[in-house]
Motif scaffolding. Structure first.
Motif, PDB file in Angstrom:
ATOM      1  N   PHE A  32      -4.759 -10.263   3.262  1.00 25.36           N
ATOM      2  CA  PHE A  32      -4.526 -11.571   2.374  1.00 25.36           C
ATOM      3  C   PHE A  32      -4.431 -12.761   2.702  1.00 25.36           C
ATOM      4  CE2 PHE A  32      -3.647  -8.177  -0.422  1.00 25.36           C
ATOM      5  CZ  PHE A  32      -3.985  -8.071  -1.837  1.00 25.36           C
ATOM      6  N   THR A  33      -5.050 -13.300   2.437  1.00 24.60           N
ATOM      7  CA  THR A  33      -4.625 -15.710   3.301  1.00 24.60           C
ATOM      8  C   THR A  33      -4.251 -16.223   3.446  1.00 24.60           C
ATOM      9  OG1 THR A  33      -7.126 -16.191   2.501  1.00 24.60           O
ATOM     10  CG2 THR A  33      -7.200 -15.121   4.361  1.00 24.60           C
ATOM     11  N   ALA A  34      -4.024 -15.912   1.499  1.00 24.95           N
ATOM     12  CA  ALA A  34      -2.974 -16.921   0.400  1.00 24.95           C
ATOM     13  C   ALA A  34      -2.184 -15.926  -0.303  1.00 24.95           C
ATOM     14  CB  ALA A  34      -4.427 -17.432  -1.140  1.00 24.95           C
ATOM     15  N   HIS A  35      -2.330 -15.069  -0.146  1.00 24.11           N
ATOM     16  CA  HIS A  35      -0.975 -13.743  -0.614  1.00 24.11           C
ATOM     17  C   HIS A  35      -0.173 -13.170   0.192  1.00 24.11           C
ATOM     18  CE1 HIS A  35       0.941 -12.224  -4.303  1.00 24.11           C
ATOM     19  NE2 HIS A  35       0.161 -10.714  -4.201  1.00 24.11           N
ATOM     20  N   VAL A  36       0.806 -14.214   0.646  1.00 19.39           N
ATOM     21  CA  VAL A  36       1.656 -13.191   1.917  1.00 19.39           C
ATOM     22  C   VAL A  36       2.332 -12.256   0.877  1.00 19.39           C
ATOM     23  CG1 VAL A  36       3.293 -13.746   3.435  1.00 19.39           C
ATOM     24  CG2 VAL A  36       1.862 -15.315   2.523  1.00 19.39           C
ATOM     25  N   THR A  37       3.126 -12.521  -0.397  1.00 24.71           N
ATOM     26  CA  THR A  37       3.221 -11.165  -0.742  1.00 24.71           C
ATOM     27  C   THR A  37       2.803  -9.443  -0.362  1.00 24.71           C
ATOM     28  OG1 THR A  37       4.647 -12.136  -2.244  1.00 24.71           O
ATOM     29  CG2 THR A  37       4.720  -9.859  -3.289  1.00 24.71           C
ATOM     30  N   GLY A  38       1.525  -9.985  -0.827  1.00 31.73           N
ATOM     31  CA  GLY A  38       0.514  -8.495  -0.608  1.00 31.73           C
ATOM     32  C   GLY A  38       0.306  -7.912   0.291  1.00 31.73           C
ATOM     33  N   ASN A  39       0.002  -9.315   1.544  1.00 30.06           N
ATOM     34  CA  ASN A  39       0.660  -8.287   3.175  1.00 30.06           C
ATOM     35  C   ASN A  39       2.150  -7.962   3.163  1.00 30.06           C
ATOM     36  OD1 ASN A  39      -1.612  -9.108   4.466  1.00 30.06           O
ATOM     37  ND2 ASN A  39      -0.702 -11.477   4.206  1.00 30.06           N
ATOM     38  N   LEU A  47       3.856   1.769   7.396  1.00 28.44           N
ATOM     39  CA  LEU A  47       4.623   2.639   8.335  1.00 28.44           C
ATOM     40  C   LEU A  47       4.848   3.471   7.716  1.00 28.44           C
ATOM     41  CD1 LEU A  47       7.723   0.467   6.962  1.00 28.44           C
ATOM     42  CD2 LEU A  47       6.864   0.260   9.466  1.00 28.44           C
ATOM     43  N   VAL A  48       3.880   4.329   6.984  1.00 24.10           N
ATOM     44  CA  VAL A  48       3.985   5.624   6.414  1.00 24.10           C
ATOM     45  C   VAL A  48       2.032   5.962   7.447  1.00 24.10           C
ATOM     46  CG1 VAL A  48       5.182   5.946   4.940  1.00 24.10           C
ATOM     47  CG2 VAL A  48       3.394   5.228   4.211  1.00 24.10           C
ATOM     48  N   ASN A  49       1.324   5.331   6.839  1.00 27.03           N
ATOM     49  CA  ASN A  49      -0.429   5.212   6.734  1.00 27.03           C
ATOM     50  C   ASN A  49      -0.710   4.216   8.322  1.00 27.03           C
ATOM     51  OD1 ASN A  49      -3.318   6.465   6.892  1.00 27.03           O
ATOM     52  ND2 ASN A  49      -3.018   5.297   4.748  1.00 27.03           N
ATOM     53  N   PRO A  50       0.002   4.549   9.656  1.00 25.74           N
ATOM     54  CA  PRO A  50      -0.394   2.923  10.522  1.00 25.74           C
ATOM     55  C   PRO A  50      -2.325   2.919  10.539  1.00 25.74           C
ATOM     56  CG  PRO A  50       0.448   4.993  11.563  1.00 25.74           C
ATOM     57  CD  PRO A  50       0.933   4.959   9.826  1.00 25.74           C
ATOM     58  N   GLY A  51      -2.660   2.060  10.902  1.00 28.61           N
ATOM     59  CA  GLY A  51      -4.211   1.746  10.758  1.00 28.61           C
ATOM     60  C   GLY A  51      -4.134   0.388  12.134  1.00 28.61           C
ATOM     61  N   GLN A  52      -5.714   0.298  12.704  1.00 28.10           N
ATOM     62  CA  GLN A  52      -5.997  -0.618  13.356  1.00 28.10           C
ATOM     63  C   GLN A  52      -5.292  -1.605  12.780  1.00 28.10           C
ATOM     64  OE1 GLN A  52     -10.337  -0.096  14.418  1.00 28.10           O
ATOM     65  NE2 GLN A  52      -9.232   0.810  16.099  1.00 28.10           N
ATOM     66  N   ASP A  53      -5.682  -2.410  11.197  1.00 30.22           N
ATOM     67  CA  ASP A  53      -5.211  -3.813  10.593  1.00 30.22           C
ATOM     68  C   ASP A  53      -3.599  -4.058  11.292  1.00 30.22           C
ATOM     69  OD1 ASP A  53      -3.919  -1.484   9.124  1.00 30.22           O
ATOM     70  OD2 ASP A  53      -5.338  -2.491   7.665  1.00 30.22           O
ATOM     71  N   VAL A  54      -2.673  -2.874  11.565  1.00 24.38           N
ATOM     72  CA  VAL A  54      -1.436  -3.788  11.898  1.00 24.38           C
ATOM     73  C   VAL A  54      -1.654  -5.270  11.966  1.00 24.38           C
ATOM     74  CG1 VAL A  54       0.828  -3.109  12.210  1.00 24.38           C
ATOM     75  CG2 VAL A  54      -0.750  -1.311  10.790  1.00 24.38           C
ATOM     76  N   LEU A  55      -1.987  -5.186  13.052  1.00 23.83           N
ATOM     77  CA  LEU A  55      -2.026  -6.301  14.074  1.00 23.83           C
ATOM     78  C   LEU A  55      -2.014  -7.462  13.770  1.00 23.83           C
ATOM     79  CD1 LEU A  55      -1.350  -7.190  17.291  1.00 23.83           C
ATOM     80  CD2 LEU A  55      -3.303  -6.355  17.261  1.00 23.83           C
ATOM     81  N   LEU A  56      -3.598  -7.288  13.277  1.00 20.83           N
ATOM     82  CA  LEU A  56      -3.491  -8.634  12.427  1.00 20.83           C
ATOM     83  C   LEU A  56      -2.487  -9.219  11.006  1.00 20.83           C
ATOM     84  CD1 LEU A  56      -6.027 -10.898  11.302  1.00 20.83           C
ATOM     85  CD2 LEU A  56      -6.586  -8.762  10.160  1.00 20.83           C
ATOM     86  N   LYS A  57      -2.147  -8.201  10.350  1.00 23.08           N
ATOM     87  CA  LYS A  57      -0.782  -8.371   9.032  1.00 23.08           C
ATOM     88  C   LYS A  57      -0.306  -8.738   9.882  1.00 23.08           C
ATOM     89  CE  LYS A  57      -3.378  -5.599   6.012  1.00 23.08           C
ATOM     90  NZ  LYS A  57      -4.670  -5.195   6.864  1.00 23.08           N
ATOM     91  N   LEU A  58       0.529  -8.276  11.359  1.00 27.13           N
ATOM     92  CA  LEU A  58       1.993  -9.008  11.573  1.00 27.13           C
ATOM     93  C   LEU A  58       1.737 -10.598  12.500  1.00 27.13           C
ATOM     94  CD1 LEU A  58       2.658  -5.814  13.660  1.00 27.13           C
ATOM     95  CD2 LEU A  58       3.587  -6.493  11.699  1.00 27.13           C
ATOM     96  N   LEU A  59       0.401 -10.355  12.403  1.00 28.84           N
ATOM     97  CA  LEU A  59       0.240 -11.657  12.730  1.00 28.84           C
ATOM     98  C   LEU A  59       0.233 -12.732  12.462  1.00 28.84           C
ATOM     99  CD1 LEU A  59      -2.520 -11.018  16.629  1.00 28.84           C
ATOM    100  CD2 LEU A  59       0.097 -11.931  16.506  1.00 28.84           C
TER     101      LEU A  59
END
Length: 218
Positions: A32-39, A47-59
């Protein structure tokens, strides 16, 4: 800012937010680029279903915060200098979204969540929407929120209930809220269709709309 101008800004900026958020969510692996809550929610899921997209959301979160800081300080400087703060803020958002568009387009359909161009596209898109959140709060106080609709939906339902009960002021309120809600809804639909048809090149539309707003803003 007069009423027609306020409504135009509310509708167009909400359209941009819905469009960018939806197209980005599809093209940027659930970001979510505009909706931080969604991220935050998606990070909790990771935390329970890690994937490749975690880094993007952390950054994205520190980038979003940093963009707010830069936008706030820039607006203060612009207000002291020439007063053209809104026009300059729109220009800042335009540059960031253009960068998001170019990086996403260059990444291509075979990219992964950890691809440098996808990471850059996500961060630039989030920064652009952070700028919209910031100038919306500081410079467009006469219009409703344009990036997150939860509060607007709640306020509109309350206003409709009160209008039915005979509250005249509530009638004007729900009409005002209808503009950003309609714009955001149309933007979500438009962003989804655009990504299916042309991919990240679809972000050229919100960039063009920002150019129109920029040119029409004193």
């Amino acid at each position: 800012m007069d009423l027609p101008t306020e409504r135009r800004h509310a509708a167009v900026l909400s359209f941009i937010a819905g469009y960018v958020d939806t197209l980005g969510f599809i093209g940027l692996f659930g970001l979510f680029t505009a909706h931080v809550t969604g991220n935050f929610v998606l990070l909790g899921r990771a935390l329970v279903n890690p994937g490749q997209d975690v880094l993007l959301k952390l950054l994205v979160f520190p980038v979003f915060v940093a963009a707010i800081v830069v936008a706030r300080l820039s607006i203060l400087a612009w207000q002291r200098k020439d007063g053209a703060a809104l026009r300059n803020a729109l220009g800042m958002q335009l540059v960031l979204l253009a960068g998001c568009t170019i990086c996403g387009w260059l990444a291509g359909p075979a990219s992964t969540p950890s691809s440098p161009l996808i990471l850059a596209s996500g961060m630039l898109g989030a920064a652009g929407m952070a700028v919209q959140n910031t100038y919306g709060k500081l410079l467009l106080k006469g219009i409703e929120a344009t990036t997150v609709m939860t509060g607007n939906v709640t306020a509109m339902v309350i206003a409709v209930v009160d209008a039915v009960r005979g509250d005249v002021a509530a009638r004007a309120q729900w009409r005002s809220l209808a503009w950003p809600l309609a714009g955001f809804t149309a933007g979500c639909a438009g962003g989804a269709v655009a990504y299916i048809v042309v991919g990240f090149a679809g972000l050229a539309l919100p960039c063009a709309l920002l150019v129109v707003l920029l040119l029409s803003t004193p």
